[in-house]
Scaffold this active site. Sequence first.
Site, PDB file in Angstrom:
ATOM      1  CE1 TYR A  66      -3.389   2.993   0.358  1.00 26.10           C
ATOM      2  CE2 TYR A  66      -2.229   3.360   2.515  1.00 26.10           C
ATOM      3  CZ  TYR A  66      -3.286   3.738   1.480  1.00 26.10           C
ATOM      4  OH  TYR A  66      -3.739   4.792   1.451  1.00 26.10           O
ATOM      5  CG  HIS A  96      -5.151  14.178  -1.903  1.00 26.02           C
ATOM      6  ND1 HIS A  96      -5.304  13.305  -2.844  1.00 26.02           N
ATOM      7  CD2 HIS A  96      -5.515  13.130  -0.762  1.00 26.02           C
ATOM      8  CE1 HIS A  96      -5.912  12.119  -2.684  1.00 26.02           C
ATOM      9  NE2 HIS A  96      -5.788  11.957  -1.188  1.00 26.02           N
ATOM     10  CG  ASN A 209      -1.885   9.481   5.391  1.00 30.20           C
ATOM     11  OD1 ASN A 209      -2.833   9.428   5.744  1.00 30.20           O
ATOM     12  ND2 ASN A 209      -1.262   8.792   4.146  1.00 30.20           N
ATOM     13  CE1 TYR A 295     -22.874  32.289  44.179  1.00 31.88           C
ATOM     14  CE2 TYR A 295     -23.608  30.914  42.228  1.00 31.88           C
ATOM     15  CZ  TYR A 295     -23.675  31.329  43.604  1.00 31.88           C
ATOM     16  OH  TYR A 295     -24.500  30.504  44.575  1.00 31.88           O
ATOM     17  NE  ARG A 298     -19.305  34.402  46.998  1.00 38.86           N
ATOM     18  CZ  ARG A 298     -20.619  33.743  47.142  1.00 38.86           C
ATOM     19  NH1 ARG A 298     -20.581  32.509  47.757  1.00 38.86           N
ATOM     20  NH2 ARG A 298     -21.898  34.327  46.852  1.00 38.86           N
ATOM     21  CG  PHE A 343      -4.379   8.317   9.416  1.00 40.21           C
ATOM     22  CD1 PHE A 343      -5.876   8.341   9.869  1.00 40.21           C
ATOM     23  CD2 PHE A 343      -3.743   7.156   9.019  1.00 40.21           C
ATOM     24  CE1 PHE A 343      -6.655   7.347   9.241  1.00 40.21           C
ATOM     25  CE2 PHE A 343      -4.587   6.259   8.685  1.00 40.21           C
ATOM     26  CZ  PHE A 343      -5.866   6.166   8.589  1.00 40.21           C
ATOM     27  CD  GLU A 429     -10.058   8.671   3.717  1.00 36.62           C
ATOM     28  OE1 GLU A 429     -10.582   9.843   3.757  1.00 36.62           O
ATOM     29  OE2 GLU A 429      -9.051   8.251   3.076  1.00 36.62           O
TER      30      GLU A 429
END
Length: 524
Positions: A66, A96, A209, A295, A298, A343, A429
């Site tokens: 791969y 990409h 990646n 508040y 304090r 990743f 994915e």
Amino acid sequence: MSSTLTSERVVTLGARTATGAALDPDDVVRVARDGARVELSPDAASAIADSRRTIESLADDTEPHYGISTGFGALASTFIDPEQRAQLQQSLIRSHAAGSGAEVEREVVRALMLLRLKTLATGRTGVRLETAQAYADMLNAGITPVVREYGSLGCSGDLAPLSHCALAVMGEGQVRDAEGQLRNAADALAAAGLRPVALAEKEGLALINGTDGMLGMLLLALHDMRMLLRTADIAAALSVESLLGTDRVFADDLQQLRPQRGQALSAANLRALLAGSPIVASHRGPDDPSVQDAYSLRCTPQVHGAARDTAAHAASVAHAELASAIDNPVVTLDGRVESNGNFHGAPVAYVLDFLAIAAADVASMSERRTDRHLDPSRSKGLPAFLAHDAGVDSGLMIAQYTAAGIVSELKRLAVPASVDSIPSSAMQEDHVSMGWNAARKLRRAVDGLTRVVAIEIMTACRSLDLRAPLEPGRATGAVLACVRGMVDGPGPDRIVANEIDAVVELVRTGRIVTAAQDETGELR
């Protein structure tokens, strides 16, 4: 401010991953913001060369591997002939590099590139040394790829942002040079004496990646939050003092009854900041009409402390990420090339969202204190809206509106991005982290917190002036003097926006913290 890089500091990247972080968080800030130079250590160069030999031994294998001899993502089962593999790497990066929207800030892109280089330096990615060196060279030349706002789902790495960086290494796409000018990557590289890189097997994947964008933004945010939380303590001390609040609730023995670490640190800061205050002393004792402060006064250590503890948890996640080698597939120490899921951005995404919640809450409390200064029914004798001539003048009325508007947005930004997921890559994915989105909104939240705290400081300083002849304490008085160096005291109405901007700059640059610490010693 000029974008020219001038720092002489050198940040060295080694191959350490198992024994500790390869980078110090402050070094990431120095490279991203200050232009510190980057170099690869000899052990990193050796580790890179060793893993590259593993990749090259598999490139000629008839069995598919791969990212080396196959396609990517949903195309992982497609075998690629050797003569097409160089084209495969180029095609991966070009396809990409699909970002859209506004340009991402230069400091974010530089942090992203440095962190990708950090992983390359571990020797677990299989890139060639010349490819890793190209990232160091671009950083040192001040060449910053143009990265767009949208494109990352925070899984399989920050794919689009990292691809735009890899595209620039290939001599394609657009960059900003050291002077901030927009140029074609090839021209900017040539002007800096650098050559484009022709990517080889596996290198395209190795360059994209990673969770580097979201991690870079986390580290920058943590750096800013550390300063902002100390500044928020200073703002609260100014408000407690000028609203005639009590410091008794910050006593150490009371904090020990609830031993939260961040709370103790915030309370210690408040005690140091209010120590010796003539204003606090003026109403201390049985004649003090206040039974209990609101508040927002304090409970300051409880809220500011919880934010500190949140930041500490986020920092522990960031430290683990800095010690990580994130790629897919990875070259293991024993020479295997293995696919994995490291990743996925969930660990980083969760804490990015958590910090946005903390920023919203600290800002919300700050805005409530600001509002108390302006309301004569609650401000214990101060004029309405701190105006010079109420009715004719509006004083700081609309400054509170601005703070309220920011706080409202911070509440929306506190909605977590990491609970969302939109499947991609033909369902390969099918669960993503949205960590990049969490990081982008955190940057906006940090900016909003800066502005809200600055408005409180500006307002509280005017209240201190109006308490005259009573004098503030040494630390709060030093902060008042710092603000008065940029912004005039009470008087007829003038343009408030200019004064807000001036105090925002004092907060952002840390000058408020420095002024206080000159009197208290280091705040925590």
